[in-house]
Design an enzyme around this catalytic site. Sequence first.
Site, PDB file in Angstrom:
ATOM      1  N   SER A 136       0.852  -1.274  -0.011  1.00 25.92           N
ATOM      2  CA  SER A 136      -0.010  -0.062  -0.093  1.00 25.92           C
ATOM      3  C   SER A 136       0.814   1.223  -0.074  1.00 25.92           C
ATOM      4  O   SER A 136       2.122   0.946   0.513  1.00 25.92           O
ATOM      5  CB  SER A 136      -0.973   0.033   1.257  1.00 25.92           C
ATOM      6  OG  SER A 136      -1.547   1.477   1.465  1.00 25.92           O
ATOM      7  N   TYR A 149      -1.845  -0.512  10.508  1.00 22.39           N
ATOM      8  CA  TYR A 149      -1.798  -1.071   8.986  1.00 22.39           C
ATOM      9  C   TYR A 149      -0.678  -0.614   8.167  1.00 22.39           C
ATOM     10  O   TYR A 149      -0.047  -1.539   7.345  1.00 22.39           O
ATOM     11  CB  TYR A 149      -3.115  -0.165   8.669  1.00 22.39           C
ATOM     12  CG  TYR A 149      -3.419  -0.479   7.318  1.00 22.39           C
ATOM     13  CD1 TYR A 149      -3.474  -1.859   6.516  1.00 22.39           C
ATOM     14  CD2 TYR A 149      -2.983   0.424   6.323  1.00 22.39           C
ATOM     15  CE1 TYR A 149      -3.878  -1.947   5.325  1.00 22.39           C
ATOM     16  CE2 TYR A 149      -3.313   0.191   4.951  1.00 22.39           C
ATOM     17  CZ  TYR A 149      -3.532  -1.115   4.269  1.00 22.39           C
ATOM     18  OH  TYR A 149      -3.763  -1.131   3.082  1.00 22.39           O
TER      19      TYR A 149
END
Length: 249
Positions: A136, A149
Site C-alpha cells: 500500500s 496498518y
Amino acid sequence: MSKTALITGATAGFGAATARLFVRHGWKVVATGRRRDRLDELVRELGEENLFPAVFDIRDENAMKEALSSLPSEFSEIDLLINNAGLALGTKPAPDIQLDDWRIMIDTNVTALAVITQHLLPKLIERQGMIINLSSVAAHWPYPGGNCYGGTKAFVRQFSYGLRCDLHGTGVRVTSIEPGLCESEFTLVRTKGDQKAYDETYKGAKALQPEDIAETLFWVASQPAHINMNSIELMPVSQTWNPFRIYRG
C-alpha cells in the site's frame, strides 16, 4: 499450456476482480477465502474448469496447508502467488485503538502472508514462477490512524525486497504493488460496516477501482521472464500526499 495463479482473499475487491481478469486471459486460478458462498459464485461465473475454490481462513496455517495439499492435479502447479488477502481495522490514533484490531492486522497482513509464501516457495522455485504482494502507499506515507496498518504494509514491501535477494538466481520474480485510494469493501471492513464513512471516503474522489488493480497485476504477470518489477506505487489523480503538520503548543 495455461498457467495457474493462486490468489488469496479472492472473495471480493481486488482478489475477485483479479480472478476474473486472469481467467479471461486463459489462466487457471486457485481462489482462496473464508466465504464459501462468494467463492462458489465465482465458480459459477467463471467455470469449474477455470477456477478452484480453496476455502480457509488465511490465518489458519493448518487449514491452509491442508487445502493446498489437496488441490486437484489440474490446479496444483502454481506459477504465480498473488498475496492479496489483507485488511485494515479502525481509524483511531494509537492510544485509543482496540488491541485486538492490531493483532488481527498483524496476523493477516504479516504472519499469514509470510507463512503461505514460504509454503509455496519450493513449487514457485521449481516452476520459476512469480510472487506479487499487495502492499500500500501506507508503506511509505504515514497518515493519522494508519499506525499498525501502515506498519504491516511496510513489512510487505520490505519482505518483497528480501525475497528478491534470497531468490537470486532461481528465476523467481517478486513485485510489491502499492495502491492508494481504491474503492472496495476495504473501507467497510475498516469502519466495521459504517456505510456513511464509506460514502464520505469515496465521494467525488474518482478513486481507483478493483479492476484497475487487477489490470496492473496482470500487466506485471505478463512481462517477459527476464524483467522484474520491484515495486509499483499507484494513486488516483485526485490523491496526493498530506502536507507536513506542525503542532504549535
